[in-house]
Design a protein around this motif. Structure first.
Motif, PDB file in Angstrom:
ATOM      1  N   ALA A  45       0.890  -1.187  -0.027  1.00 44.26           N
ATOM      2  CA  ALA A  45       0.232   0.075  -0.098  1.00 44.26           C
ATOM      3  C   ALA A  45       0.995   0.809  -0.121  1.00 44.26           C
ATOM      4  O   ALA A  45       2.130   1.120   0.957  1.00 44.26           O
ATOM      5  CB  ALA A  45      -0.875   0.072   1.485  1.00 44.26           C
ATOM      6  N   THR A  46       0.073   2.493  -0.610  1.00 41.82           N
ATOM      7  CA  THR A  46       1.318   3.394  -0.545  1.00 41.82           C
ATOM      8  C   THR A  46       0.773   4.374   0.731  1.00 41.82           C
ATOM      9  O   THR A  46      -0.112   4.196   1.384  1.00 41.82           O
ATOM     10  CB  THR A  46       0.929   4.099  -2.384  1.00 41.82           C
ATOM     11  N   ALA A  47       1.611   5.470   0.380  1.00 43.42           N
ATOM     12  CA  ALA A  47       1.498   6.329   1.615  1.00 43.42           C
ATOM     13  C   ALA A  47      -0.042   7.173   1.595  1.00 43.42           C
ATOM     14  O   ALA A  47      -0.766   7.329   2.384  1.00 43.42           O
ATOM     15  CB  ALA A  47       2.536   7.602   2.038  1.00 43.42           C
ATOM     16  N   ARG A  48      -0.519   7.568   0.245  1.00 43.27           N
ATOM     17  CA  ARG A  48      -1.633   7.738   0.269  1.00 43.27           C
ATOM     18  C   ARG A  48      -2.885   6.832   1.289  1.00 43.27           C
ATOM     19  O   ARG A  48      -3.527   7.759   1.387  1.00 43.27           O
ATOM     20  CB  ARG A  48      -2.436   8.528  -1.294  1.00 43.27           C
ATOM     21  N   GLU A  49      -2.336   5.532   0.468  1.00 39.95           N
ATOM     22  CA  GLU A  49      -3.897   4.694   0.736  1.00 39.95           C
ATOM     23  C   GLU A  49      -4.095   4.269   2.117  1.00 39.95           C
ATOM     24  O   GLU A  49      -4.382   4.140   3.547  1.00 39.95           O
ATOM     25  CB  GLU A  49      -3.509   3.710  -0.285  1.00 39.95           C
ATOM     26  N   ALA A  50      -2.461   4.287   2.943  1.00 44.09           N
ATOM     27  CA  ALA A  50      -2.396   4.418   4.811  1.00 44.09           C
ATOM     28  C   ALA A  50      -3.416   5.252   5.163  1.00 44.09           C
ATOM     29  O   ALA A  50      -3.563   5.569   5.794  1.00 44.09           O
ATOM     30  CB  ALA A  50      -0.827   4.457   4.841  1.00 44.09           C
ATOM     31  N   ALA A  51      -2.541   6.712   4.368  1.00 43.29           N
ATOM     32  CA  ALA A  51      -3.408   7.961   5.320  1.00 43.29           C
ATOM     33  C   ALA A  51      -5.160   7.372   4.785  1.00 43.29           C
ATOM     34  O   ALA A  51      -5.615   7.771   6.088  1.00 43.29           O
ATOM     35  CB  ALA A  51      -2.689   9.067   3.885  1.00 43.29           C
TER      36      ALA A  51
ATOM     37  N   GLY B 287      -6.539  15.056   1.150  1.00 40.57           N
ATOM     38  CA  GLY B 287      -5.847  16.275   0.936  1.00 40.57           C
ATOM     39  C   GLY B 287      -4.755  16.303   1.489  1.00 40.57           C
ATOM     40  O   GLY B 287      -3.309  17.035   1.779  1.00 40.57           O
ATOM     41  N   PHE B 288      -3.999  15.024   0.672  1.00 40.75           N
ATOM     42  CA  PHE B 288      -2.442  14.283   1.283  1.00 40.75           C
ATOM     43  C   PHE B 288      -1.775  15.114   0.915  1.00 40.75           C
ATOM     44  O   PHE B 288      -1.472  15.677  -0.259  1.00 40.75           O
ATOM     45  CB  PHE B 288      -2.495  12.994   0.571  1.00 40.75           C
ATOM     46  N   ILE B 289      -0.493  15.967   1.619  1.00 35.36           N
ATOM     47  CA  ILE B 289       0.538  16.573   1.080  1.00 35.36           C
ATOM     48  C   ILE B 289       2.017  15.886   0.970  1.00 35.36           C
ATOM     49  O   ILE B 289       2.729  15.749   0.367  1.00 35.36           O
ATOM     50  CB  ILE B 289       1.200  17.686   2.404  1.00 35.36           C
ATOM     51  N   CYS B 290       2.611  15.193   2.737  1.00 31.56           N
ATOM     52  CA  CYS B 290       3.565  14.046   2.487  1.00 31.56           C
ATOM     53  C   CYS B 290       3.068  13.423   3.617  1.00 31.56           C
ATOM     54  O   CYS B 290       2.330  13.322   4.767  1.00 31.56           O
ATOM     55  CB  CYS B 290       4.765  15.127   2.891  1.00 31.56           C
TER      56      CYS B 290
ATOM     57  N   ARG C 235      12.282  11.672   7.292  1.00 29.14           N
ATOM     58  CA  ARG C 235      12.180  11.719   6.091  1.00 29.14           C
ATOM     59  C   ARG C 235      10.408  12.430   5.414  1.00 29.14           C
ATOM     60  O   ARG C 235       9.163  11.806   5.958  1.00 29.14           O
ATOM     61  CB  ARG C 235      12.588  11.036   5.166  1.00 29.14           C
ATOM     62  N   GLN C 236      11.106  13.087   4.680  1.00 28.12           N
ATOM     63  CA  GLN C 236       8.858  13.199   4.021  1.00 28.12           C
ATOM     64  C   GLN C 236       8.887  12.342   2.812  1.00 28.12           C
ATOM     65  O   GLN C 236      10.027  12.810   2.168  1.00 28.12           O
ATOM     66  CB  GLN C 236       9.134  14.571   3.984  1.00 28.12           C
ATOM     67  N   GLU C 237       7.993  11.655   2.814  1.00 28.78           N
ATOM     68  CA  GLU C 237       7.720  10.798   1.643  1.00 28.78           C
ATOM     69  C   GLU C 237       6.680  11.002   1.079  1.00 28.78           C
ATOM     70  O   GLU C 237       5.692  11.202   1.219  1.00 28.78           O
ATOM     71  CB  GLU C 237       7.222   9.222   2.360  1.00 28.78           C
TER      72      GLU C 237
ATOM     73  N   ASN D 197      -4.263  18.612   4.360  1.00 29.69           N
ATOM     74  CA  ASN D 197      -4.769  20.103   3.707  1.00 29.69           C
ATOM     75  C   ASN D 197      -5.927  19.401   3.193  1.00 29.69           C
ATOM     76  O   ASN D 197      -5.936  19.569   1.818  1.00 29.69           O
ATOM     77  CB  ASN D 197      -4.411  20.899   2.933  1.00 29.69           C
ATOM     78  N   VAL D 198      -7.606  20.121   3.152  1.00 26.83           N
ATOM     79  CA  VAL D 198      -8.318  20.216   3.621  1.00 26.83           C
ATOM     80  C   VAL D 198      -9.394  21.170   2.765  1.00 26.83           C
ATOM     81  O   VAL D 198      -9.337  22.308   3.894  1.00 26.83           O
ATOM     82  CB  VAL D 198      -9.596  18.480   3.841  1.00 26.83           C
TER      83      VAL D 198
END
Length: 366
Positions: free
Chosen positions: A302-308, A318-321, A346-348, A365-366
């Protein structure tokens, strides 16, 4: 996001005892006769996670929330279940709904506990259960093939593409091989996900042994271990009787004393849960702060956005990092701030593949 394991096996092998121990409550009837479990019982089981506890201490979190698995206790199957014997149809329908199978196999002798097949032979029992599941799957595949053939004759392109997959699975089942032995091409994966085939599900074999063999197993469990190795399946040895005793103890100190007295490092249930987690192809990421330390479950890859999105859909929208600290760095350096000061945070971006144990803080950010 639910991930459900179904506990299956013949009657009187320890399924309900294992389920009760897993859920630390007498939610399933335990009795020495077949079909004592008439309706499937469902329990939510916390995944043991020493890393989460350690992170919570470093973050001084007020509460700790582990991730969970759902476990379903399915009544014992018998010979002829695929034809409806022993309430088989109802139980087979329940198996179709789970994501993975925990197959409990009796590897202990006890004259006071009857065996429906007349004696202890774990490999025979495994093959009996698997045969019943394969027969039911074969009937299902044949029905699907008939329906697909009609659609294909009508010009349905998707039906034509799917027929090949079903035919390959039918060949395997006809040869006495479970559906999970069929190698799927990437293009076939979407179609395969819609197949409610029981023998396509991943399997964890749980060898239930006598108390004296709880740590290292016995000759019978060794046979099951070899079977699991050949299949590429997961395998765990437990003594369900011991696990039931541990579950009945209220205080952690009592449980630790009991385990020490038996020379056991941890409850066998911990190994069962972790193996079930691996079986489902899952990883967990962690979040930690003063209010709460929590483990979250996501599919491997899973990606970071999917984890979010597993936390909240707004986090994904509103995923930034994802501010990321590797588990080993978080623990060895002493928490978030020291890791940040050492340059280990680190920022991913949204497409980062989350690793098991990553400690994440999402910026959105939403």
């Amino acid at each position: 996001m639910g991930f459900k394991c179904g506990i299956v096996g013949l009657p009187n092998v320890g399924k309900s005892t294992l389920f009760n121990a897993l859920t630390s409550a007498a939610q399933a009837a335990v009795a020495n006769y077949p079909f004592c479990t008439i309706e499937p019982n469902v329990g939510r089981v916390p995944v043991p996670d020493e890393d989460l506890e350690a992170i919570a201490k470093l973050a001084k979190s007020a509460t700790v929330v582990p991730t969970f698995l759902e476990v379903v206790d399915i009544a014992g199957l018998v010979r002829g279940a695929s034809k409806g014997e022993g309430l088989g149809n109802r139980f087979l329908a329940t198996i179709r709904e789970v994501d993975a199978i925990i197959h409990v196999v009796r590897c202990f002798e006890d004259e006071l506990v009857t065996h429906v097949e007349g004696g202890v032979d774990p490999i025979r029992d495994i093959e009996l259960i698997e045969t019943e599941l394969m027969i039911a799957d074969l009937e299902s595949v044949e029905r699907q093939l008939d329906a697909l053939a009609k659609k294909a004759r009508g010009g349905d392109k998707d039906a034509k593409a799917t027929i090949g997959l079903y035919e390959r699975i039918k060949v395997a089942l006809d040869a006495g091989k479970p559906a999970r032995t069929v190698t799927l091409h990437e293009s076939a994966l979407p179609e395969a996900q819609f197949l409610p085939l029981m023998t396509a599900k991943p399997v964890l074999y749980v060898a239930n042994v006598e108390e004296a063999s709880a740590e290292s197993g016995n000759a019978q469990s060794a046979r099951v271990a070899e079977r699991a190795r050949q299949e590429g399946a997961e395998f765990v040895v437990i003594s369900a009787a011991i696990e039931a005793e541990i579950a009945a103890l209220a205080e952690p100190a009592e449980k630790r004393e009991f385990l020490d007295g038996l020379g056991l490092k941890e409850p066998g249930l911990n190994r069962v849960i972790r193996a079930g987690y691996r079986l489902l192809g899952l990883v967990r990421f962690l979040t930690a702060g003063p209010k709460e330390a929590r483990a979250w479950t996501i599919p491997k890859g899973a990606t970071a956005r999917e984890a979010a999105g597993a936390i909240h859909t707004d986090f994904a929208k509103g995923f930034i990092c994802a501010e990321t600290i590797a588990l080993a760095d978080y623990l060895s350096l002493g928490g978030e701030q020291p890791a940040k000061e050492k340059g280990r945070m680190r920022q991913e971006g949204r497409d980062y593949i989350v690793q098991d144990g990553d400690v994440l803080l999402f910026r959105f950010n939403v």
